[in-house]
Structures are given as C-alpha cells and as structure tokens.
Design an enzyme around this catalytic site. Structure first.
Site, PDB file in Angstrom:
ATOM      1  N   ASP A 111       0.865  -1.183   0.000  1.00  9.57           N
ATOM      2  CA  ASP A 111       0.000   0.000   0.000  1.00  9.57           C
ATOM      3  C   ASP A 111       0.903   1.236   0.000  1.00  9.57           C
ATOM      4  O   ASP A 111       1.678   1.448   0.934  1.00  9.57           O
ATOM      5  CB  ASP A 111      -0.886  -0.015   1.260  1.00  9.57           C
ATOM      6  CG  ASP A 111      -2.189   0.740   1.048  1.00  9.57           C
ATOM      7  OD1 ASP A 111      -3.249   0.226   1.456  1.00  9.57           O
ATOM      8  OD2 ASP A 111      -2.142   1.824   0.430  1.00  9.57           O
ATOM      9  N   ASP A 212      -2.725   4.887  -2.411  1.00 11.66           N
ATOM     10  CA  ASP A 212      -3.687   5.551  -1.547  1.00 11.66           C
ATOM     11  C   ASP A 212      -4.009   6.959  -2.057  1.00 11.66           C
ATOM     12  O   ASP A 212      -3.100   7.752  -2.294  1.00 11.66           O
ATOM     13  CB  ASP A 212      -3.065   5.638  -0.145  1.00 11.66           C
ATOM     14  CG  ASP A 212      -4.050   6.081   0.901  1.00 11.66           C
ATOM     15  OD1 ASP A 212      -5.017   5.345   1.111  1.00 11.66           O
ATOM     16  OD2 ASP A 212      -3.866   7.166   1.481  1.00 11.66           O
ATOM     17  N   GLU A 267      -6.162   4.112  -5.830  1.00 13.18           N
ATOM     18  CA  GLU A 267      -7.389   4.418  -5.096  1.00 13.18           C
ATOM     19  C   GLU A 267      -7.719   5.850  -5.469  1.00 13.18           C
ATOM     20  O   GLU A 267      -7.117   6.797  -4.974  1.00 13.18           O
ATOM     21  CB  GLU A 267      -7.211   4.295  -3.578  1.00 13.18           C
ATOM     22  CG  GLU A 267      -8.541   4.459  -2.868  1.00 13.18           C
ATOM     23  CD  GLU A 267      -8.461   5.129  -1.523  1.00 13.18           C
ATOM     24  OE1 GLU A 267      -7.502   5.858  -1.264  1.00 13.18           O
ATOM     25  OE2 GLU A 267      -9.368   4.898  -0.707  1.00 13.18           O
ATOM     26  N   HIS A 340     -11.089  -2.017   3.753  1.00 15.19           N
ATOM     27  CA  HIS A 340     -10.942  -1.608   5.161  1.00 15.19           C
ATOM     28  C   HIS A 340     -11.642  -0.284   5.453  1.00 15.19           C
ATOM     29  O   HIS A 340     -11.666   0.162   6.607  1.00 15.19           O
ATOM     30  CB  HIS A 340      -9.455  -1.501   5.493  1.00 15.19           C
ATOM     31  CG  HIS A 340      -8.787  -0.447   4.686  1.00 15.19           C
ATOM     32  ND1 HIS A 340      -8.605  -0.530   3.320  1.00 15.19           N
ATOM     33  CD2 HIS A 340      -8.296   0.755   5.049  1.00 15.19           C
ATOM     34  CE1 HIS A 340      -8.026   0.569   2.878  1.00 15.19           C
ATOM     35  NE2 HIS A 340      -7.835   1.378   3.910  1.00 15.19           N
ATOM     36  N   ASP A 341     -12.187   0.354   4.400  1.00 17.92           N
ATOM     37  CA  ASP A 341     -12.903   1.623   4.583  1.00 17.92           C
ATOM     38  C   ASP A 341     -14.416   1.461   4.443  1.00 17.92           C
ATOM     39  O   ASP A 341     -15.150   2.423   4.657  1.00 17.92           O
ATOM     40  CB  ASP A 341     -12.484   2.654   3.513  1.00 17.92           C
ATOM     41  CG  ASP A 341     -11.057   3.117   3.660  1.00 17.92           C
ATOM     42  OD1 ASP A 341     -10.471   3.504   2.627  1.00 17.92           O
ATOM     43  OD2 ASP A 341     -10.525   3.078   4.780  1.00 17.92           O
TER      44      ASP A 341
HETATM   45  O1  TEU Z   1      -8.990   6.391   1.959  1.00 19.13           O
HETATM   46  C1  TEU Z   1      -9.304   7.619   1.335  1.00 19.13           C
HETATM   47  C2  TEU Z   1     -10.696   7.864   1.434  1.00 19.13           C
HETATM   48  O2  TEU Z   1     -11.222   8.553   0.625  1.00 19.13           O
HETATM   49  C3  TEU Z   1     -11.419   7.190   2.545  1.00 19.13           C
HETATM   50  O3  TEU Z   1     -11.165   7.928   3.708  1.00 19.13           O
HETATM   51  C4  TEU Z   1     -12.858   7.192   2.207  1.00 19.13           C
HETATM   52  O4  TEU Z   1     -13.170   8.413   1.587  1.00 19.13           O
HETATM   53  C5  TEU Z   1     -13.708   7.152   3.410  1.00 19.13           C
HETATM   54  O5  TEU Z   1     -13.097   6.370   4.356  1.00 19.13           O
HETATM   55  C6  TEU Z   1     -15.020   6.568   2.952  1.00 19.13           C
HETATM   56  O6  TEU Z   1     -15.969   6.978   3.895  1.00 19.13           O
HETATM   57  C7  TEU Z   1      -7.607   6.119   1.988  1.00 19.13           C
HETATM   58  C8  TEU Z   1      -7.417   4.889   2.860  1.00 19.13           C
HETATM   59  O7  TEU Z   1      -8.064   3.777   2.249  1.00 19.13           O
HETATM   60  C9  TEU Z   1      -7.993   5.202   4.219  1.00 19.13           C
HETATM   61  O8  TEU Z   1      -7.966   4.053   5.060  1.00 19.13           O
HETATM   62  C10 TEU Z   1      -7.170   6.314   4.827  1.00 19.13           C
HETATM   63  O9  TEU Z   1      -7.765   6.680   6.061  1.00 19.13           O
HETATM   64  C11 TEU Z   1      -7.146   7.545   3.898  1.00 19.13           C
HETATM   65  O10 TEU Z   1      -6.904   7.227   2.542  1.00 19.13           O
HETATM   66  C12 TEU Z   1      -6.001   8.461   4.310  1.00 19.13           C
HETATM   67  O11 TEU Z   1      -4.781   7.808   4.033  1.00 19.13           O
END
Ligand code: TEU
Ligand code: CA
Length: 597
Positions: A111, A212, A267, A340-341
């Site tokens: 990542d 990310d 992403e 994970h989000d």
């Molecule tokens: O996620 C980016 C992101 O846009 C997420 O925060 C998403 O918008 C939100 O969680 C959905 O409700 C990436 C990673 O996947 C996330 O785990 C990190 O917190 C974020 O970037 C910052 O690095």
C-alpha cells in the site's frame, strides 16, 4: 524479485496479464492474525495463514500499510517508508513473509501512501522547524488570510484541512488527520524521494502497489475556496483529479513502474469514467486499474456518508454496467464492494445470510475486471454490533461523531445508528479464525472488539462445511483459473439483461420482479480461424442471474436462450432445484451461472 523488464509494454485491453486473471485478497494486518499475543495483528501472523490463502486460491495479496507509523490513522500515516511498524514486526519478518509467499506462488502488493506522510516523518519534522529549512517545500504551507485558514477546505476526518503551526506562524494542509500533512507533489524533490523509495521496495522484490488517494496528489491551482457542505468545503473538491495528476503518474511510470513486472491499482477518490480511462489506459502509461467509488456511494442520502439509504439495485445495475461498458477495450476495471474503509457488503447489500453473501459474490466475480476480496468477506463476516462511541477506534468515525454532535448538526442517537451502519470499523474487527476466545485472532486483549458472531461465522467451521461461503468463494475463484472458463470470465464482453430496470437512485418505485434481479451475459468469441460468424458461433456465452433480494422473484429469460444446450457452471442452489423455463423462478438470494453454448 519483480521481473526487471526494460522493454516498453502496452497492456492493451485484451493483452493477457497476471493481474487480470487473478483475484486480489486484501489484508488489514492490524486485524488479521496476532502471533505474539499483544492484541494486534502482525507479519508473522500473516505468514502463519498463507496456507489458508492458498486453500482459497489466492495468488495476489494486497497488504494495507505495514510501515513505521504512530497509527493516528492505523498506518495510513507513515513516519518511515523503509522501516516496519513496531507492532507488526521487523524488516526480517517482512522479508520472510515475502520469500514464503513467493515460494507458494503468492505475489505481494504494497500500500503506497504518498499523498501525505505522518507529522512524525523526518521530512515534516525538518519542514516545520523553520521557514527556510530545505525541506520546507516538501509540504503545503500557507500564511493566514485575515487571521484565518487560507481557504474553506474541510478535512475528510472532520474539522478544517488546515492546522496552525506556532513555530513558524503558518498553516499546513492536511486532507486527512492533522497528523497526516499533505506532500507537495509540485516539488520535484518530493517526486524524487517517492520514486527512490518505490524503487527500493521493487528491488526488494514486491509485486506492485495499491496507491492511496493517488487522485488527490495534484491540488487545484491557487487552492481556491470550494462549495460548502455543512461546516466546510470537502477537500475532495480542490484535490481530486487535479491539473498535474496524470503528468506525475506518467513520470512515476517512466521512472519506476515500467521497469518492473508490477500490478498497480490507484485508489482514485472522485474518479469518473472519463478520468479512469486516463489513469488505467490500455497503453500502460500510468496505472493498470483504479478503484472507483460511485457504486459504494449509492446509499449516501442527505447526510452524506453518515446516512442509511438502502442501495437501489436498479441504480447499482446502471452504475456497474456503465463502468463495464465504458472501460471495455480502453482500460481495465477493478471489482469490489469490501475493503478496510467500507462496511461489510453482506450487511449493506445482503441480509447477513450466507446465501446473500454468495449471491453478491456471484454478481461481482463474473464481471469483467479484477475482483478484490477483503479479509473475512469470504466467510460472510458481517457488520459489528458496536454500542457506544467508545467501542469505536476509527478516527473518521470518532471525529465525525464529535464534530456533528457538538455543532448540533446531528442528534447523538440517530448519528450513532448511521455510524454503526457505515463505520470503517465494521471492516476492522478481528478476522474470525475459529470459535475459541477472541475468534482465534489473539491470545491477548484485542485492540478492537471481536464480532460476537464469531462462534458461528469463522474459518474453521467454514473450511469443514462444503456449503459454506468460504467454499463458494473458493470455487468461483477456481473457475477464473479454469482453462475452460478463464477466457470468457476474464476477457469476455459484458451485456446487462433487462436494462429497462436501471433507474436513478432517487427512484422510490418499489422493486418489481425485474429490478431486484441483476442479470447479464458475458461473451467471448471462438478462436477458430473461420469467419466472424463462425467465431461468434464457436464462442462461449455465460448467463449470470442473481436475485438480489429476500423475496422470490421471476425473471423473463431472453428468447435467444436455449435451455436445452445450457450447462450450469455454478450457483448457490442445487441444480435439481432449478426449473429452466422462459419465466425463471428465483428463490431469495438465488444466483446461478450457465454456459449457453
Ligand atoms: O482512503 C481515502 C478515502 O477517501 C477514505 O477515507 C474514504 O473516503 C472514506 O473512508 C469513505 O468513507 C484512503 C485509505 O483507504 C484510508 O484508510 C485512509 O484513512 C485515507 O486514505 C487516508 O490515508
Ligand atoms: Ca501482534
């Protein structure tokens, strides 16, 4: 070692590539498997479960960040890109994991979090030390404007996207937490540092990067105010798909990616189909594929993320079909609901039943694109019955609760209901290995609560049950690698059936028989040297029919479907229970795939 390949490669949309023909399994290391009893997952825990992943049929692993981090955002705040997080183990543990994974035919994708670092990264420690430090411009610093923040941008984790720094009397930009300062990608020295670090990992032999929020690295010129929603203007408006993002990725491709045999997935928050065609173009000048977020935004109501609006199946069909049709032939697609989000899809789109988990998996895995399985999705793991806000660990959920209730914008109880449904922590409860205490995840005190349903939903029980969600995922993953079906599943064209059922998410029209059924075909022409008509006839057509509802439905089968020559490829009900008529009777959550010729 990722194969060093100098020659320029164009992937083309039909070019065969390993990252098109395999499923990617995402591990959130903190919650996967704890090998030393400290309640936190770690690298040796992952290594101890490679056999489980092999059993599932996995050949590509994506690890959420494992680098040194103070864990303000659970590793997405990196303090040293070339060191392993203390809680996860040592670089020797990483090297052992990589070596053993490669011996087992499993590639490892890292990542890459380079939109921002941790505020404890040495670069930021130096940058914030003085206005004329040579690393000052590694980050985005601005003077106050009329004694206030430089613009109206809000952080994704609540509050302003600007933090005042007393030492040098300026603000710095952080699109996420205040401990995640954004890097200044306009500075060529930043790009040099990032590309050097990426090369360092490629030389160690890793097999790719998940990047990310890579769509956010080029900010709008002048950092202008944006449209306000609530208390601030979401920073996404000023950062997604910015003016130089493709320039930077093409430079990254030239200087690093094109030198190795890698899988790269961006992403790309805020990406549109048109932008995706650039990020994941078939000429291979940027990335292999991207994650889009339109489909997982379909259940956002007036409260944005923190709302509970059922996902409209017609809108879902319309959106996924748009991405299938628009990218076919010009870019490669990624297929996911879980990560994970995101909350657990079996709770969000299904009804928590194993049958609904299998139905959703069928709908997703037979489309064109690379499917992603998130840890526990293959078990049908569900959202977690969190209680008070104290049960949560995720900075996004905790900050939102505090900001929205303190500002009087939301009532605590109703907001907590929405957080329980949508919080990222639903995906971050410990992996459920067996029915022993803490689901076999740890012998210590887990860092976050274990979902109480681990006594019935767990890997040990499902490995032993031929009808389990695990074994269903195992067989649909195997089909993708089965020489009889791989060609049509991976490279076949896609056509939605009953397209008239696609409606906007706003439609209040109750679902009728068609609308709850997601049916499509995949077609791959035959390889015979004969005429086009011959190749069409020699080709393979799959019919995929999924009843995405808890009601029995019927589905009008297209006239050109000849059931007498159909072969059942897979499904979540026994073949004996299928009555192949023109009006297909479908049980709740029934899914089936037929080969039509
Ligand atoms: O996620 C980016 C992101 O846009 C997420 O925060 C998403 O918008 C939100 O969680 C959905 O409700 C990436 C990673 O996947 C996330 O785990 C990190 O917190 C974020 O970037 C910052 O690095
Ligand atoms: Ca541990």
């Amino acid at each position: 070692m990722a194969r060093n390949c100098k020659e320029k490669r164009s992937f083309g949309s039909t070019a065969r590539r390993w990252w098109k023909e395999n499923v990617v399994y995402q591990i959130y290391p903190r919650s996967f498997c704890d090998s030393n009893g400290d309640g936190v997952g770690d690298l040796n825990g992952i290594r101890s479960k490679l056999g489980y992943l092999k059993e599932l049929g996995i050949h590509i692993l994506w690890l959420s960040p494992v680098y040194k981090s103070p864990n303000d955002d659970n590793g997405y705040d990196i303090a040293d890109y070339r060191a392993i997080m203390d809680e996860f183990g040592t670089m020797e543990d990483f090297d052992a994991l990589l070596a053993e994974a490669h011996q087992m035919g499993i590639k490892i994708v890292m990542d890459l979090v380079v939109n921002h670092t941790s505020d404890e990264h040495q670069w930021f420690v130096e940058s914030r030390s003085s206005r004329d430090n040579d690393k000052r411009d590694y980050y985005i610093w601005r003077e106050a404007v009329d004694g206030h923040e430089p613009n109206n941008w809000g952080s994704c984790f609540s509050g302003s996207a600007w933090e005042w720094d007393e030492t040098t009397g300026m603000y710095y930009l952080h699109c996420f937490s205040k401990k995640q300062p954004d890097l200044n990608w306009e500075n060529p020295k930043v790009r040099d540092e990032v590309f050097d670090m990426m090369t360092w990992w490629c030389e160690k032999g890793i097999d790719g990067f998940r990047m990310d929020v890579i769509s956010m690295i080029s900010k709008k010129e002048g950092l202008p105010d944006g449209p306000v929603e609530g208390l601030y203007s979401p920073c996404m408006y000023g950062t997604c798909n910015g003016p130089h993002v493709h320039e930077y990725l093409q430079e990254m491709n030239r200087r690093v990616l094109s030198k190795y045999d890698l899988m790269t997935v961006g992403e790309t928050a805020g990406v549109t189909v048109e932008e995706a065609k650039k990020y994941a173009n078939a000429e291979g000048t940027e990335l292999n594929m991207v994650f889009q977020f339109e489909h997982v935004g379909l259940d956002e109501g007036p409260g944005g993320k923190w709302s509970i609006t059922p996902m409209s199946i017609p809108a879902l069909k319309e959106n996924l079909t748009k991405w299938e049709k628009e990218l076919d032939g010009v870019a490669w697609n990624s297929l996911f609901f879980c990560n994970h989000d995101q909350p657990r899809v079996v709770s969000r789109l299904g009804d928590n039943s194993p049958q609904s988990a299998k139905c959703i998996a069928t709908m997703l895995h037979f489309m064109q694109g690379t499917p992603y399985v998130y840890q526990g999705e293959e078990l049908g793991m569900t959202n977690c019955p969190f209680g008070s806000i104290e049960d949560y660990r995720d900075i996004e959920s905790i900050n939102a609760y505090r900001e929205l209730t303190e500002a009087g914008l939301r009532q605590p109880e109703e907001l907590l209901e929405c957080i329980a449904y949508k919080s990222r922590d639903n995906a971050r409860t410990p992996m459920q290995w067996d029915d022993s205490p803490n689901a076999g995840f740890t012998t210590g005190q887990p860092w976050i609560m274990v979902n109480p349903n681990y006594t019935t939903i767990n890997a040990a029980a499902e490995l032993a049950d031929p009808d389990s969600v695990f074994n269903y995922y195992k067989q649909i993953i195997a089909l993708r690698q089965d020489s009889k079906w791989s060609d049509v599943i991976v490279y076949g064209s896609y056509d939605l059936l009953a397209p008239e059922a696609g409606r906007s998410a706003a439609s209040e029209v109750p679902l009728d028989g068609n609308e709850a059924v997601f049916a499509y075909t995949r077609h791959r022409e035959g390889r015979s040297p004969g005429s086009a008509a011959r190749r069409q006839k020699d080709g393979v057509t799959l019919l995929v029919v999924c009843n995405l509802s808890d009601q029995a439905r019927t589905f009008p089968v297209p006239e050109n479907v000849q059931w007498d020559s159909a072969e059942l490829v897979t499904g979540n009900v026994p073949q004996a229970d299928l009555t192949l008529t023109r009006e297909l009777a479908l049980a709740p959550w029934q899914a089936a795939v037929w080969a039509l010729n």
